[in-house]
Design an enzyme around this catalytic site. Structure first.
Site, PDB file in Angstrom:
ATOM      1  N   SER A   1       0.842  -1.209   0.000  1.00 28.27           N
ATOM      2  CA  SER A   1       0.000   0.000   0.000  1.00 28.27           C
ATOM      3  C   SER A   1       0.869   1.248   0.000  1.00 28.27           C
ATOM      4  O   SER A   1       1.991   1.229   0.487  1.00 28.27           O
ATOM      5  CB  SER A   1      -0.886   0.037   1.242  1.00 28.27           C
ATOM      6  OG  SER A   1      -1.529  -1.196   1.436  1.00 28.27           O
TER       7      SER A   1
HETATM    8  N1  SAH Z   1      -0.347  -5.045   4.303  1.00 29.60           N
HETATM    9  C1  SAH Z   1       0.344  -5.336   3.056  1.00 29.60           C
HETATM   10  C2  SAH Z   1      -0.549  -5.067   1.861  1.00 29.60           C
HETATM   11  C3  SAH Z   1      -0.516  -6.222   0.959  1.00 29.60           C
HETATM   12  S1  SAH Z   1      -1.749  -6.320  -0.292  1.00 29.60           S
HETATM   13  C4  SAH Z   1       1.664  -4.570   2.961  1.00 29.60           C
HETATM   14  O1  SAH Z   1       1.919  -3.700   3.799  1.00 29.60           O
HETATM   15  O2  SAH Z   1       2.458  -4.857   2.065  1.00 29.60           O
HETATM   16  C5  SAH Z   1      -2.928  -7.384   0.404  1.00 29.60           C
HETATM   17  C6  SAH Z   1      -2.487  -8.759   0.827  1.00 29.60           C
HETATM   18  O3  SAH Z   1      -3.657  -9.457   1.263  1.00 29.60           O
HETATM   19  C7  SAH Z   1      -1.891  -9.618  -0.290  1.00 29.60           C
HETATM   20  O4  SAH Z   1      -0.626 -10.068   0.089  1.00 29.60           O
HETATM   21  C8  SAH Z   1      -2.888 -10.782  -0.436  1.00 29.60           C
HETATM   22  O5  SAH Z   1      -2.266 -12.007  -0.749  1.00 29.60           O
HETATM   23  C9  SAH Z   1      -3.528 -10.820   0.941  1.00 29.60           C
HETATM   24  N2  SAH Z   1      -4.839 -11.458   0.992  1.00 29.60           N
HETATM   25  C10 SAH Z   1      -5.863 -11.366   0.123  1.00 29.60           C
HETATM   26  N3  SAH Z   1      -6.900 -12.128   0.514  1.00 29.60           N
HETATM   27  C11 SAH Z   1      -6.512 -12.733   1.679  1.00 29.60           C
HETATM   28  C12 SAH Z   1      -7.140 -13.637   2.596  1.00 29.60           C
HETATM   29  N4  SAH Z   1      -8.379 -14.102   2.400  1.00 29.60           N
HETATM   30  N5  SAH Z   1      -6.438 -14.035   3.664  1.00 29.60           N
HETATM   31  C13 SAH Z   1      -5.182 -13.596   3.901  1.00 29.60           C
HETATM   32  N6  SAH Z   1      -4.538 -12.725   3.100  1.00 29.60           N
HETATM   33  C14 SAH Z   1      -5.190 -12.302   1.998  1.00 29.60           C
END
Ligand code: SAH
Length: 220
Positions: free
Chosen positions: A69
């Site tokens: 993000s």
């Molecule tokens: N907080 C992260 C943002 C990553 S983007 C950062 O600071 O980099 C969102 C993330 O959510 C992705 O890695 C994706 O794989 C994960 N995600 C999506 N659906 C999910 C689920 N049902 N359970 C766990 N993780 C999930």
């Protein structure tokens, strides 16, 4: 901070200082949050090839079709979680690069973070070790079910967008606990909301518009 984390040029302490100035201008007020962003080398959370762009106000690819993000969004979500008192036990859904988690870990007692893509978890784990962050517990799991074995949480932050408010996560909030989450509405737009659990129900506030990858079920 280790020398390689200190950064040079576009990844230096001065660059992070400018990032903090920008976040202040955009309305981030929480001193602890600003301090954590100032102290965290964001460039180690992205591919080396993208390190020079790590402090730009943009979301960057982290592989597997996912993105880290943008700094403002991380700051805003963290502030929304911390605004009304410091939570002790926090759950993050969507570890991704681990950046949001690393910020939280500097501000609360313990962070549990859940991710569905195991390769991302492995990378994040290495970064946390390098940074000496020891109050993070990671789990390879579908965050849609939350983390019942450690509930209730004082704060839950979701960094991928579901189609509606997940009831399971609401049930894992302590009284007074807060959920900060982007939600996909039926017009295909996303809004970030904060839901606070009170003794007799839930209170929902609209925070701002958002742009996250979708929350999807299943693990890989
Ligand atoms: N907080 C992260 C943002 C990553 S983007 C950062 O600071 O980099 C969102 C993330 O959510 C992705 O890695 C994706 O794989 C994960 N995600 C999506 N659906 C999910 C689920 N049902 N359970 C766990 N993780 C999930």
């Amino acid at each position: 901070m280790r020398p390689e984390h200190q950064g040079i040029g576009m990844t230096s302490q001065r660059t992070r200082e400018r990032l903090v100035q920008r976040l202040r201008k955009k309305g981030i007020r929480h001193q602890g949050v600003l301090e954590a962003l100032r102290n965290t080398p964001r460039h180690i959370f992205v591919d080396e090839a993208l390190a020079s762009r790590a402090y730009e106000e943009t979301a960057l690819p982290i592989g597997h079709g996912q993105t880290i993000s943008q700094p403002y969004t991380v700051a805003r979500m963290t502030e929304a979680l911390l605004e009304v008192g410091r939570p002790e036990m926090v759950l993050e859904i969507g570890t991704g690069s681990g950046y949001q988690c690393a910020i939280l870990a500097q501000l609360v007692r313990r962070v549990h973070s859940v991710e569905r893509i195991s390769a991302l978890l492995d990378q994040a784990r290495i970064r946390f070790r390098e940074l000496g962050l020891r109050n993070i517990r990671l789990k390879h799991s579908d965050g849609g079910i939350g983390l019942p074995e450690y509930a209730p949480f004082d704060g839950i932050i979701v960094t991928a967008a579901p189609a509606g408010l997940p009831q399971t996560l609401l049930q894992q909030l302590a009284i007074g606990g807060r959920l900060v989450i982007p939600i996909q509405n039926n017009k295909g737009r996303q809004v970030m909301v904060r839901v606070t659990r009170t003794s007799d129900g839930f209170q929902q506030e609209y925070l701002e518009s958002a742009n996250f990858v979708p929350l999807i079920g299943g693990m890989i």
